[in-house]
Design a protein around this motif. Sequence first.
Motif, mmCIF file in Angstrom:
data_model
loop_
_atom_site.group_PDB
_atom_site.id
_atom_site.type_symbol
_atom_site.label_atom_id
_atom_site.label_comp_id
_atom_site.label_asym_id
_atom_site.label_seq_id
_atom_site.Cartn_x
_atom_site.Cartn_y
_atom_site.Cartn_z
ATOM 1 N N SER A 73 0.819 -1.214 0.000
ATOM 2 C CA SER A 73 0.000 0.000 0.000
ATOM 3 C C SER A 73 0.853 1.265 0.000
ATOM 4 N N ASP A 74 2.041 1.196 0.596
ATOM 5 C CA ASP A 74 2.918 2.365 0.706
ATOM 6 C C ASP A 74 4.178 2.130 -0.123
ATOM 7 N N LEU A 75 4.349 2.920 -1.173
ATOM 8 C CA LEU A 75 5.481 2.729 -2.084
ATOM 9 C C LEU A 75 6.571 3.786 -1.920
ATOM 10 N N CYS A 76 6.363 4.783 -1.059
ATOM 11 C CA CYS A 76 7.237 5.959 -1.062
ATOM 12 C C CYS A 76 8.669 5.644 -0.653
ATOM 13 N N ASP A 77 8.892 4.624 0.185
ATOM 14 C CA ASP A 77 10.245 4.312 0.648
ATOM 15 C C ASP A 77 10.867 3.137 -0.095
ATOM 16 N N ILE A 78 10.185 2.624 -1.117
ATOM 17 C CA ILE A 78 10.725 1.517 -1.915
ATOM 18 C C ILE A 78 11.471 2.091 -3.112
ATOM 19 N N ASP A 79 12.750 1.803 -3.205
ATOM 20 C CA ASP A 79 13.576 2.393 -4.260
ATOM 21 C C ASP A 79 13.392 1.690 -5.603
ATOM 22 N N ILE A 80 13.252 0.366 -5.557
ATOM 23 C CA ILE A 80 13.016 -0.393 -6.788
ATOM 24 C C ILE A 80 11.789 -1.265 -6.554
ATOM 25 N N PRO A 81 10.615 -0.853 -7.034
ATOM 26 C CA PRO A 81 9.401 -1.628 -6.800
ATOM 27 C C PRO A 81 9.397 -2.922 -7.597
ATOM 28 N N ARG A 82 8.521 -3.836 -7.235
ATOM 29 C CA ARG A 82 8.456 -5.155 -7.869
ATOM 30 C C ARG A 82 8.204 -5.055 -9.372
ATOM 31 N N SER A 83 7.446 -4.058 -9.795
ATOM 32 C CA SER A 83 7.173 -3.917 -11.226
ATOM 33 C C SER A 83 8.447 -3.649 -12.005
ATOM 34 N N ASP A 84 9.363 -2.866 -11.417
ATOM 35 C CA ASP A 84 10.638 -2.594 -12.081
ATOM 36 C C ASP A 84 11.556 -3.816 -12.034
ATOM 37 N N VAL A 85 11.483 -4.572 -10.930
ATOM 38 C CA VAL A 85 12.291 -5.795 -10.850
ATOM 39 C C VAL A 85 11.880 -6.751 -11.964
ATOM 40 N N LEU A 86 10.584 -6.921 -12.162
ATOM 41 C CA LEU A 86 10.087 -7.866 -13.157
ATOM 42 C C LEU A 86 10.428 -7.441 -14.585
ATOM 43 N N LYS A 87 10.655 -6.149 -14.800
ATOM 44 C CA LYS A 87 11.054 -5.686 -16.131
ATOM 45 C C LYS A 87 12.434 -6.214 -16.514
ATOM 46 N N GLU A 88 13.203 -6.639 -15.510
ATOM 47 C CA GLU A 88 14.539 -7.169 -15.767
ATOM 48 C C GLU A 88 14.496 -8.576 -16.346
ATOM 49 N N CYS A 89 13.328 -9.209 -16.273
ATOM 50 C CA CYS A 89 13.209 -10.603 -16.699
ATOM 51 C C CYS A 89 13.139 -10.661 -18.221
ATOM 52 N N THR A 90 14.311 -10.656 -18.868
ATOM 53 C CA THR A 90 14.371 -10.618 -20.332
ATOM 54 C C THR A 90 14.082 -11.971 -20.954
#
Length: 373
Positions: free
Chosen positions: A44-61
Motif C-alpha cells: 500500500s505504501d510505495l514511497c520508501d521503496i527504491d526499486i518496486p516489484r514492477s521494475d524488478v520484473l522488467k529485468e526478466c528478459t
Amino acid sequence: MPPTVAVIGTCDTKLEALLFIKRTIQSTAVCEAILIDIGSYPPSDLCDIDIPRSDVLKECTSTVHDTSSRSQALETMTIALTQLLARLHSTQSIAGVIGAGGSGNTSVCTKAFRDALPIGFPKLMLSTMASGERCPLWMAKHSLIRADLKSSRPTIAVSMFGLTTPCVQVATQKLEELGYSVMAFHATGAGGLAMERLVREGHFVGVLDITTTELADELVGGVLTAGPRRLEAAARCGIPQVVSVGALDMVNFGPADTIPKQFQGRLFCHHNSSVTLMRTSREECSKLGQIMVEKLKGAPTDKTRVILPLQGFSGIDKDKGPFRDAEADGALLDALKSGLLCPVEELGVNINDPSFALRVAQALHELLLDSRL
C-alpha cells in the motif's frame, strides 16, 4: 559517495521490518541503502521503496513463466532479481546485499545472490529458515526480543506461516487498531520454541495461535518441529489464547530428494527450491486433533477459544487448491469438536478469509477484556 547496500524482501508482507533494516543502515552514516521489493503484490505504501516489484520484473528478459502458482511466481522473480543484481553489480551501484524474510524470500534471494554476484561480494541472508540448529541464534537474540517487548501497549504473540500470512496480516492490523502491540513468530520450529518460552516468561498478555503447523511436523517427522511442548505454554500460564489449525494440512520437508523413502506415493507440493510440503492424511489429521485436545485440556475454559475454518487450513487448502481435502480436514475438526472442553466456533470460510482473521482478533480482544474484570 558512501557504498550502497541493497535490502531485498517482500514489501507486501514485511515492509515495516525491511524499512527498519534500511533506516538502520542509513543511520550509521557509513553506508547508503536501497530497498528492493520482490513481493507478490504491490504494498500500500510505495514511497520508501527504491526499486518496486514492477521494475524488478522488467529485468526478466527471458520468457516470463506463468505466475498463477506460488512456485512459478517465485521462479520468475528469481530470474528477474538475478538479472537486476547482475546489472547493479556491473555498474558498481551496490557494494553489498541483505535479504530478509521467510522461506520464499530466502529461496529467491540466495539463488540470485549465487548466480549474480561473485564470491567475496558481501552477502547476508536473514531468514526464518536458516539451516542447521536455529535455537541458539534465537536465544542469543533473547535480550533484544525482551527489549522490543517493553512497550506501552500490551503485547500479543501471534504464530504465522507463509500460507497463513493473509490471515495474520488482517488480524494484526485489527489488534493494533484495538490498542495492542503484536509480535509475530514464524512457525518454523525455532519460532514456535521462542514463542513458547517467551509466553512462559510472562512477556505477553495473550496469544493468537493461528498457525499450529509445527504440531504436524512433530507428529509425522517433518523438519520444522518445535518439539513436544508446543501449544502448552499459554494453557499452563492461564493467559487468554485463541487457537486455530493454520497449515495443519501440511508437513514440511527440504528439497524433494531429501524426503524420507517411507513417504513415497504421498501428495506433495513444491513450495520453493528449499521446501517441499506433504499433505497430512486423514489418519494424521485425526491424531493431530486428539493431540490438540490433550494439550488444551488444562487451559482455563474462560480464557481459551478454538476457532475453526471449515473451508481449509491454508492458502493451498482451499477450493481447487492442491491440498484441498475435505475428508482429512473433517477428521481433524471432528476430533477437536468431540474432545475440547473450551468453547469452539466454526466459520464457513478458508483461514485466510478476512472475516476469519477479524473474528479471531476480536475473540482474543473479548477474552482479554473479560480477564481484566
